[in-house]
Scaffold this motif. Structure first.
Motif, mmCIF file in Angstrom:
data_model
loop_
_atom_site.group_PDB
_atom_site.id
_atom_site.type_symbol
_atom_site.label_atom_id
_atom_site.label_comp_id
_atom_site.label_asym_id
_atom_site.label_seq_id
_atom_site.Cartn_x
_atom_site.Cartn_y
_atom_site.Cartn_z
ATOM 1 N N GLY A 93 0.811 -1.213 0.000
ATOM 2 C CA GLY A 93 0.000 0.000 0.000
ATOM 3 C C GLY A 93 0.838 1.254 0.000
ATOM 4 N N ARG A 129 -4.154 5.610 -11.414
ATOM 5 C CA ARG A 129 -5.026 4.466 -11.159
ATOM 6 C C ARG A 129 -5.162 3.531 -12.360
ATOM 7 N N GLY A 158 -5.607 -6.016 -4.750
ATOM 8 C CA GLY A 158 -5.081 -4.681 -5.003
ATOM 9 C C GLY A 158 -6.055 -3.765 -5.723
ATOM 10 N N LEU A 186 -7.816 -0.933 -3.888
ATOM 11 C CA LEU A 186 -7.209 0.368 -3.607
ATOM 12 C C LEU A 186 -7.708 1.456 -4.557
ATOM 13 N N ALA A 203 -8.573 5.491 -3.518
ATOM 14 C CA ALA A 203 -7.326 6.243 -3.685
ATOM 15 C C ALA A 203 -7.505 7.746 -3.531
ATOM 16 N N VAL A 210 -10.705 6.670 4.501
ATOM 17 C CA VAL A 210 -9.862 5.492 4.267
ATOM 18 C C VAL A 210 -9.613 4.757 5.581
ATOM 19 N N PHE A 218 -3.314 -2.799 2.961
ATOM 20 C CA PHE A 218 -3.021 -1.987 1.777
ATOM 21 C C PHE A 218 -3.405 -0.532 2.041
ATOM 22 N N MET A 219 -4.592 -0.323 2.600
ATOM 23 C CA MET A 219 -5.077 1.034 2.856
ATOM 24 C C MET A 219 -4.269 1.716 3.955
ATOM 25 N N MET A 227 -1.086 2.884 2.481
ATOM 26 C CA MET A 227 -1.316 4.106 1.709
ATOM 27 C C MET A 227 -1.404 5.312 2.630
#
Length: 391
Positions: free
Chosen positions: A74, A92, A125, A128, A132, A139, A220-221, A224
């Motif tokens: 992430g 993206r 994935g 995401l 994004a 998030v 993953f988040m 990020m």
């Protein structure tokens, strides 16, 4: 002497990713790369030593190393997105194509090692992409809800209504039970076919049954968000953050680990124990993962440990190449089509083999990056990601 952390590259992230790759490989070696087998004719003292080695390494790394890898996945997504945003471009679309490419790498890796996570990351994935552009608060809310394991809470609630109803065996068991039909055999083709047709469903089902799907997307988040907050950059405020994270995660881990260990004593119903065990294991692994990451970051910032830990950075910079290389080497070492060492190696010997492979990967990665900017598969992935780009 500390490496210049003011450069644009986050060396601590490279080293942390290298740490994750090596610890993943050590666990894979103990598991004979997903073929569990206890060698015969081991002496009592060797069996006792093997158990200690197994317990310690699984306590330290099982479920935590992959969590670190997911967190950094992430983070990497944010870094790439941010770099493109500074040029006025939306990443993206390219990221979606990049995930398709990763799926291809994962399928190749799965042919050698059915426990591959690249295919799973490639699919998850895509989650995401819709978040994004959301604000940090949204998030974080979504990531928290995912980490709470909502599906398992639904299962737990249903089991409270009918605790006497025994749950069906996990679907993955049937697939794992068929591994003996191809992994011990001497046919490479049969192993590849078995890994792809039987092994992949086994791992996909296992990941769902153990809460890895929700946990992975949540991480993953969170990775990020860590990128947005710049938490891996060198600053006094970040040092304070990681110190707090270390203490809080350790304090949280102790009761969570105890709860996970003793959940079987709370209920007699398997229908209640199973979902609650998944929830508590997920949370305990998260807490210990944060403890490991915090410890690593803080040690990396010290002159005493920086030089040693930075030896892991080349391995981390070539994480894709090293992950697939370890699958190829591991399957050859342990499976029937290769050396068939699963028959002779307990946990202690497997740990020694894993350490030797880690040293070799470190030497190879350092040499390669002296000659090339990226690892071989990283370079291929990069070129394919940006194919047709017009600057």
């Amino acid at each position: 002497m500390l490496i210049n952390q003011n450069s644009s590259r986050l060396y601590v992230v490279d080293a942390l990713r290298g740490f994750a790759i090596i610890s993943i490989m050590l666990i894979h070696n103990l598991e004979h790369f997903d073929y569990y087998f206890l060698p015969e004719n081991l002496s009592p003292w060797m069996k006792a030593l093997d158990k200690q080695v197994w317990d310690v390494l699984f306590f330290l790394f099982a479920g935590k190393s992959y969590a670190i890898f997911a967190l950094l996945f992430g983070l990497t997504f944010f870094i790439q997105s941010d770099n493109q945003a500074k040029k006025g471009k939306d990443f993206r679309g390219r990221f979606a194509w990049r995930l398709i490419l990763l799926l291809g790498f994962g399928i190749i890796n799965s042919a050698f090692y059915q426990g591959d996570i690249l295919t799973i990351y490639a699919i998850i994935g895509f989650g995401l992409i819709p978040v994004a552009k959301l604000k940090d608060s949204w998030v974080l809310i979504i990531a928290t809800l995912l980490m709470l394991q909502p599906y398992e809470w639904i299962n737990f609630a249903c089991a409270l209504l009918h605790p006497e109803v025994a749950p069906a065996n996990p679907a993955s068991w049937a697939y794992f039970g068929k591994m003996g039909e191809y992994i011990p055999k001497d046919s490479f083709i049969d192993t590849v076919v078995g890994n792809l047709t039987n092994g992949r469903p086994a791992v996909f089902n296992w990941s769902w049954e153990n809460g890895r799907v929700f946990q992975t997307l949540s991480l993953f988040m969170l990775g990020m968000l860590a990128g947005r907050k710049g938490l891996f950059k060198e600053s006094d405020s970040n040092i304070r953050f990681w110190k707090k994270a270390l203490v809080i995660s350790l304090v949280a881990f102790i009761p969570l680990f105890q709860a996970k260990t003793n959940v079987g004593t709370w209920y007699t119903s398997e229908a209640l124990i199973r979902p609650l065990g998944v929830i508590l294991s997920s949370w305990a692994n998260l807490a210990f993962m944060i403890f490991l990451v915090s410890s690593f970051v803080l040690l990396f910032r010290t002159s005493l440990f920086n030089k040693a830990l930075n030896l892991l950075a080349p391995i981390g910079r070539m994480s894709l190449s090293n992950y697939i290389i370890q699958s190829i080497l591991g399957s050859f070492i342990y499976y029937g089509f290769g050396l068939g060492m699963y028959q002779f190696t307990g946990a202690t010997h497997c740990l020694i083999i894993g350490i030797c492979l880690a040293i070799l990967q470190g030497i190879f990665s350092t040499w390669w990056l002296h000659v090339h900017k990226q690892g071989p598969l990283e370079s291929l992935w990069h070129k394919a990601t940006w194919v047709g780009r017009q600057d």
